[in-house]
Design a protein around this motif. Structure first.
Motif, PDB file in Angstrom:
ATOM      1  N   PRO A 178      29.346  23.766-100.746  1.00 50.34           N
ATOM      2  CA  PRO A 178      29.278  23.117-102.184  1.00 50.34           C
ATOM      3  C   PRO A 178      29.041  21.846-102.234  1.00 50.34           C
ATOM      4  O   PRO A 178      29.047  20.839-101.278  1.00 50.34           O
ATOM      5  CB  PRO A 178      31.107  23.200-102.164  1.00 50.34           C
ATOM      6  N   ASP A 179      28.716  21.330-103.525  1.00 53.56           N
ATOM      7  CA  ASP A 179      28.460  19.983-103.807  1.00 53.56           C
ATOM      8  C   ASP A 179      29.687  19.231-104.035  1.00 53.56           C
ATOM      9  O   ASP A 179      29.726  17.940-103.734  1.00 53.56           O
ATOM     10  CB  ASP A 179      27.705  20.039-105.163  1.00 53.56           C
ATOM     11  N   THR A 180      30.843  19.780-104.283  1.00 50.59           N
ATOM     12  CA  THR A 180      32.078  19.095-104.589  1.00 50.59           C
ATOM     13  C   THR A 180      33.015  19.993-104.164  1.00 50.59           C
ATOM     14  O   THR A 180      33.178  21.185-104.183  1.00 50.59           O
ATOM     15  CB  THR A 180      32.053  18.641-106.032  1.00 50.59           C
ATOM     16  N   LEU A 181      34.374  19.292-103.800  1.00 52.76           N
ATOM     17  CA  LEU A 181      35.746  20.075-103.746  1.00 52.76           C
ATOM     18  C   LEU A 181      36.723  20.198-104.707  1.00 52.76           C
ATOM     19  O   LEU A 181      37.611  20.265-104.587  1.00 52.76           O
ATOM     20  CB  LEU A 181      36.106  19.687-102.075  1.00 52.76           C
ATOM     21  N   ASN A 182      36.042  19.664-105.914  1.00 54.82           N
ATOM     22  CA  ASN A 182      36.910  19.380-107.171  1.00 54.82           C
ATOM     23  C   ASN A 182      36.700  20.474-107.884  1.00 54.82           C
ATOM     24  O   ASN A 182      35.811  20.552-108.624  1.00 54.82           O
ATOM     25  CB  ASN A 182      36.464  18.087-107.704  1.00 54.82           C
ATOM     26  N   PRO A 183      37.895  21.133-108.371  1.00 58.14           N
ATOM     27  CA  PRO A 183      37.740  22.402-109.014  1.00 58.14           C
ATOM     28  C   PRO A 183      37.289  22.084-110.673  1.00 58.14           C
ATOM     29  O   PRO A 183      36.714  22.848-111.446  1.00 58.14           O
ATOM     30  CB  PRO A 183      39.297  22.988-109.159  1.00 58.14           C
ATOM     31  N   VAL A 184      37.638  20.891-111.203  1.00 53.96           N
ATOM     32  CA  VAL A 184      37.270  20.360-112.324  1.00 53.96           C
ATOM     33  C   VAL A 184      35.869  20.356-112.600  1.00 53.96           C
ATOM     34  O   VAL A 184      35.346  20.522-113.583  1.00 53.96           O
ATOM     35  CB  VAL A 184      38.005  19.083-112.664  1.00 53.96           C
ATOM     36  N   PRO A 233      36.078  28.124-109.182  1.00 53.70           N
ATOM     37  CA  PRO A 233      36.930  28.479-110.228  1.00 53.70           C
ATOM     38  C   PRO A 233      37.432  29.761-110.523  1.00 53.70           C
ATOM     39  O   PRO A 233      38.416  29.836-110.921  1.00 53.70           O
ATOM     40  CB  PRO A 233      35.798  28.393-111.541  1.00 53.70           C
ATOM     41  N   ASP A 234      36.849  30.770-109.624  1.00 57.28           N
ATOM     42  CA  ASP A 234      37.287  32.201-109.825  1.00 57.28           C
ATOM     43  C   ASP A 234      38.353  32.396-108.655  1.00 57.28           C
ATOM     44  O   ASP A 234      38.550  33.745-108.436  1.00 57.28           O
ATOM     45  CB  ASP A 234      36.256  33.111-109.673  1.00 57.28           C
ATOM     46  N   GLY A 235      38.775  31.439-108.338  1.00 48.74           N
ATOM     47  CA  GLY A 235      39.981  31.695-107.373  1.00 48.74           C
ATOM     48  C   GLY A 235      39.676  31.887-105.757  1.00 48.74           C
ATOM     49  O   GLY A 235      40.484  32.368-105.089  1.00 48.74           O
ATOM     50  N   GLY A 236      38.485  31.357-105.504  1.00 50.22           N
ATOM     51  CA  GLY A 236      38.053  31.451-104.015  1.00 50.22           C
ATOM     52  C   GLY A 236      38.435  30.413-103.211  1.00 50.22           C
ATOM     53  O   GLY A 236      38.352  30.617-101.942  1.00 50.22           O
ATOM     54  N   SER A 237      39.064  29.337-103.614  1.00 48.59           N
ATOM     55  CA  SER A 237      39.466  28.243-102.676  1.00 48.59           C
ATOM     56  C   SER A 237      40.820  28.560-102.018  1.00 48.59           C
ATOM     57  O   SER A 237      41.725  29.165-102.580  1.00 48.59           O
ATOM     58  CB  SER A 237      39.586  27.061-103.615  1.00 48.59           C
ATOM     59  N   LEU A 238      40.616  28.242-100.899  1.00 49.24           N
ATOM     60  CA  LEU A 238      41.968  28.241 -99.992  1.00 49.24           C
ATOM     61  C   LEU A 238      42.705  26.937-100.061  1.00 49.24           C
ATOM     62  O   LEU A 238      43.832  26.844 -99.571  1.00 49.24           O
ATOM     63  CB  LEU A 238      41.794  28.316 -98.623  1.00 49.24           C
ATOM     64  N   MET A 239      42.204  25.928-100.767  1.00 50.72           N
ATOM     65  CA  MET A 239      43.146  24.508-100.949  1.00 50.72           C
ATOM     66  C   MET A 239      43.855  24.212-102.222  1.00 50.72           C
ATOM     67  O   MET A 239      44.476  23.605-102.451  1.00 50.72           O
ATOM     68  CB  MET A 239      41.998  23.476-100.757  1.00 50.72           C
ATOM     69  N   ASN A 282      31.224  15.967-117.139  1.00 46.97           N
ATOM     70  CA  ASN A 282      29.941  16.829-116.914  1.00 46.97           C
ATOM     71  C   ASN A 282      30.212  17.778-115.949  1.00 46.97           C
ATOM     72  O   ASN A 282      29.745  18.090-114.900  1.00 46.97           O
ATOM     73  CB  ASN A 282      28.996  15.622-115.833  1.00 46.97           C
ATOM     74  N   SER A 283      31.330  18.709-116.242  1.00 44.71           N
ATOM     75  CA  SER A 283      31.742  19.901-115.769  1.00 44.71           C
ATOM     76  C   SER A 283      30.908  21.010-115.777  1.00 44.71           C
ATOM     77  O   SER A 283      30.418  21.197-117.060  1.00 44.71           O
ATOM     78  CB  SER A 283      32.968  20.176-115.870  1.00 44.71           C
ATOM     79  N   THR A 284      30.321  21.571-114.826  1.00 43.44           N
ATOM     80  CA  THR A 284      29.361  22.786-114.657  1.00 43.44           C
ATOM     81  C   THR A 284      29.829  23.906-115.211  1.00 43.44           C
ATOM     82  O   THR A 284      29.387  24.664-115.640  1.00 43.44           O
ATOM     83  CB  THR A 284      28.570  22.968-113.434  1.00 43.44           C
ATOM     84  N   ILE A 285      31.394  23.949-115.517  1.00 46.71           N
ATOM     85  CA  ILE A 285      32.123  25.113-115.967  1.00 46.71           C
ATOM     86  C   ILE A 285      32.439  24.922-117.507  1.00 46.71           C
ATOM     87  O   ILE A 285      33.341  25.685-117.728  1.00 46.71           O
ATOM     88  CB  ILE A 285      33.001  25.630-114.988  1.00 46.71           C
ATOM     89  N   ARG A 286      32.245  23.905-118.034  1.00 44.43           N
ATOM     90  CA  ARG A 286      33.008  23.555-119.299  1.00 44.43           C
ATOM     91  C   ARG A 286      32.715  24.639-120.231  1.00 44.43           C
ATOM     92  O   ARG A 286      33.719  24.956-121.016  1.00 44.43           O
ATOM     93  CB  ARG A 286      32.402  22.305-119.727  1.00 44.43           C
TER      94      ARG A 286
END
Length: 529
Positions: free
Chosen positions: A48-54, A59-65, A128-132
Motif C-alpha cells: 500500500p501507499d498509505t496505512l490511513n483508511p481516510v 476501505p472494504d474491510g480488508g485491514s487487520l489494524m 485528497n482522499s482517493t475514495i471520496r
C-alpha cells in the motif's frame, strides 16, 4: 541476513522438532520473522501507499489494524463490527449505536466523534482522499452522543451500509493535521485485532496481536506482511519456506498442488482483467478497432492456458452469477475473427503489404502496457497481441513499473484489473462517469458519455432495486457497445497456505484481495491438528 540453503534446511528441521511455527510449518524467512513462536508471514504482491483508511487504505474491510462500523461474512452478508447492531437504512437518515468498551491501540476509547471525523475527513477535498467519490451521498455526519452517530444522506443511497466497512481512525490524532503528510499514514493506530509495530518500505509491515481486542485475541501473535511484486519470486520464496501463505497466479500455484503440508485455495471472484483503451488516442480512439479486438480475443484459450482453468471469460464489468449482471452483453468465449475482419474492412481499415492495416495513412498500431513482474497480466497481454496480429492490428508491448504506467495511460492501452461483488455502484461510477475522467486509475481512458453518466447517477440515487437493475442493465449494454474496454477474464484468486488451519473461509472476492481476500479474517484462524 540471507540464510544459505543448508542453513535454511537445518533451521527448518530444528523448528519442526521444537514445534514453534504458528502454522504447523516452520519457514526460515529472509524477513527474519518467520519461525518465531506465533509468527505468521504473508507473501503479498502489492504494497500500500498509505496505512490511513481516510486516504484509501482497505476501505472494504480488508485491514487487520482497523475496524469499520460493519464487516462482512464469507457469503458477503453484513454483520456488526464497531456498531452494536446493524441499523435499518431507511430514507436519508441512518443511525448507528457503537459497541461499548472499544479502545484504540493506544488505550483511548472509541466514540462517535471518531466515526464522524473519519467520514468527514474522507469528504474533505483538502485531504485528497482517493475514495471520496464513494461517499458523496453523505450530506453530514452527526455525533449525537458518545455512543450514537447519525449519517444524513443527500438521497436514499441503497449501498450505504456496504460503505460502512471503512476503518475508523482516532480524531484526536489527526484533526487539524495535513493528512497527506501525517505520521499516522506510516504509523497507524486503529481498533483492529492487530496493532502496528513497524513498516520497512519495499519489504514488510510487522503487526502484533491486540491483547485487548473486543473480538478476542488472535491466535497468531505476530503477523508479517512481506511484499514481493514479482509472482515468480513469491512462488520461490513460498517453496523455500520463507512464507506461511501467499497469493499467486494460477499457473505459479500449481506446483504446490498435492505437496505435503500445503493447501491451495482457488476462490471465485468478481475480479476481472481486460484492456483499458485510451479513447483520445488516434488508433484506440476508433470504436471499430476496439470492437474488432474484443471480437478477436480468444478468451476460452486464455482461461484454459493462462489461468489453468481457474477463471471464466469476461465480457463486462459486472460479474456473472451476480444479481446485477446483464447476460445480454455476453458473447462467445471463442474468437469471431471473420466478423472482426468484416468490421475493419467496412470501416476502411485495409491490409497493407506489411500485413498491418492502415486507414488514411494511419497504421493500426499502438502500445499495450502491463505491470512488470505480474506474470498473469504479461501472459494475457501476449495472448491478446497474438490474437490482434491475426486481424492485422499491430500491438507493441511494454512491461513497466506503476510509476511509469501512471504517466502514460492517456495515450497507451493497459492491461488493468478491477471488479467487486458488493454493488454495481462500486468502482463502476468512478471508472465510467465523466466527472472522474483522467483521475489516476479512475476512468483513465477519458470516457465521457452523458447517457452513461445519467444511468450511473440513477443507479446510485434510486432505492427501488428493480429501477436500479434497469439502469445498470442499460449501463452494461452501452459500455459493451462502445467497447470501452476489451474484457478478457474473470479470475479465481489462488492462495497457498502452509500447515493446517481452522477458520479459513473462502468467499466471493473483489479485485483488492491481499488482506481483503482469504486473509481478511486471519485474526480468527487457529492452528489445526
Amino acid at each position: 541476513m540471507q540464510l544459505t540453503r543448508l542453513g535454511l534446511v537445518a533451521l527448518a528441521l530444528l523448528l519442526v522438532t521444537l514445534g514453534c511455527s504458528a502454522g504447523g510449518g516452520s519457514p526460515a524467512s529472509t524477513t527474519g520473522e518467520s519461525g518465531a513462536r506465533g509468527t505468521f508471514v504473508l507473501g503479498l504482491g502489492s504494497e500500500p501507499d498509505t496505512l490511513n483508511p481516510v486516504l484509501g487504505y482497505a476501505p472494504d474491510g480488508g485491514s487487520l489494524m482497523f475496524d469499520g462500523l460493519v464487516t462482512r461474512n464469507a457469503d458477503l452478508s453484513l454483520k456488526p463490527a464497531l456498531a452494536e447492531r446493524l441499523p435499518k437504512a431507511t430514507g436519508t437518515s441512518v443511525t448507528f449505536t457503537l459497541r461499548q468498551g472499544v479502545k484504540f491501540h493506544d488505550g483511548t476509547p472509541l466514540t462517535s466523534a471518531d466515526v464522524a471525523y473519519t467520514y468527514q475527513a474522507v469528504l474533505d477535498a483538502n485531504n485528497n482522499s482517493t475514495i471520496r467519490g464513494d461517499y458523496t451521498a453523505i450530506a453530514s455526519v452527526e455525533a449525537k452522543d458518545p455512543a450514537t452517530v447519525v449519517f444524513h444522506l443527500k438521497y436514499p443511497y441503497a449501498p450505504f451500509l456496504q460503505r460502512a466497512t471503512l476503518g475508523i481512525v482516532p480524531r484526536r490524532t489527526l484533526e487539524g493535521r495535513n493528512l497527506e503528510k501525517a505520521p499516522f499514514n506510516t504509523r497507524p493506530v486503529g481498533t483492529g485485532p492487530y496493532r502496528f509495530v513497524s513498516w520497512t518500505p519495499g519489504d514488510k509491515v510487522v503487526l502484533e496481536a491486540n491483547p485487548s481486542y473486543w473480538g478476542g485475541v488472535p491466535a497468531i501473535k505476530r503477523l508479517v506482511m512481506a511484499y514481493a511484486v514479482d509472482d515468480n519470486v513469491r512462488a520461490t520464496r513460498m517453496a523455500a519456506g520463507e512464507f506461511d501463505a501467499t497469493e499467486l497466479p494460477p499457473k505459479a500455484a500449481s506446483r504446490f498442488d498435492g505437496q505435503p503440508g500445503m493447501t491451495v485455495h482457488r476462490v471465485p471472484s468478481a475480479d476481472y482483467r481486460g484492456v483499458m483503451f485510451p479513447l483520445d488516442a488516434p488508433v484506440t480512439g476508433d470504436k471499430v478497432i476496439r470492437q474488432a479486438l474484443s471480437l478477436g480475443a480468444d478468451r476460452e484459450a486464455m482461461v484454459n492456458t493462462i489461468l489453468a482453468g481457474a477463471g471464466r471469460p469476461a465480457f463486462g464489468p459486472v460479474a456473472p452469477d451476480t444479481t446485477w449482471h446483464n447476460p445480454a452483453v455476453d458473447g462467445s468465449p471463442a474468437p469471431d475473427s471473420a466478423r472482426a475482419v468484416r468490421l475493419l474492412e467496412e470501416a476502411g481499415w485495409k491490409s497493407g503489404p506489411d500485413g498491418i492495416r492502415h486507414k488514411g495513412g494511419t497504421p493500426a498500431s499502438f502500445m499495450l502496457m502491463y505491470p512488470a513482474g505480474d506474470s498473469l497480466r504479461k501472459e494475457l497481454a501476449l495472448a491478446f497481441t497474438s490474437d490482434a496480429k491475426k486481424l492485422g492490428i499491430d500491438i507493441r508491448l511494454a512491461g513497466l513499473d506503476w510509476d511509469a504506467i501512471h504517466t502514460r495511460m492517456d495515450r497507451d492501452a493497459l492491461i488493468m484489473g478491477w471488479g467487486t461483488p458488493f454493488d454495481p455502484d462500486y468502482t463502476n461510477f468512478e471508472l465510467f462517469h465523466s466527472s472522474f475522467s483522467g483521475q489516476g486509475y479512475f476512468n483513465p481512458g477519458h470516457y465521457k458519455v452523458p447517457q452513461v453518466d445519467a444511468l450511473l447517477e440513477k443507479g446510485r440515487e434510486e432505492s427501488d432495486p428493480a429501477v436500479r437493475k434497469q439502469a445498470y442493465d442499460a449501463f452494461q449494454r452501452r459500455v459493451h457497445d462502445d467497447a470501452v474496454w476489451a474484457y478478457l477474464v474473470y479470475l479465481k484468486h489462488v492462495y497457498v497456505i502452509r500447515g493446517k488451519w481452522t477458520g479459513v473461509t473462502p468467499g466471493v472476492e473483489a479485485h483488492d484481495h491481499a488482506t481483503g481476500g482469504l486473509f481478511r479474517n486471519l485474526a480468527e484462524w487457529k492452528p489445526g491438528s
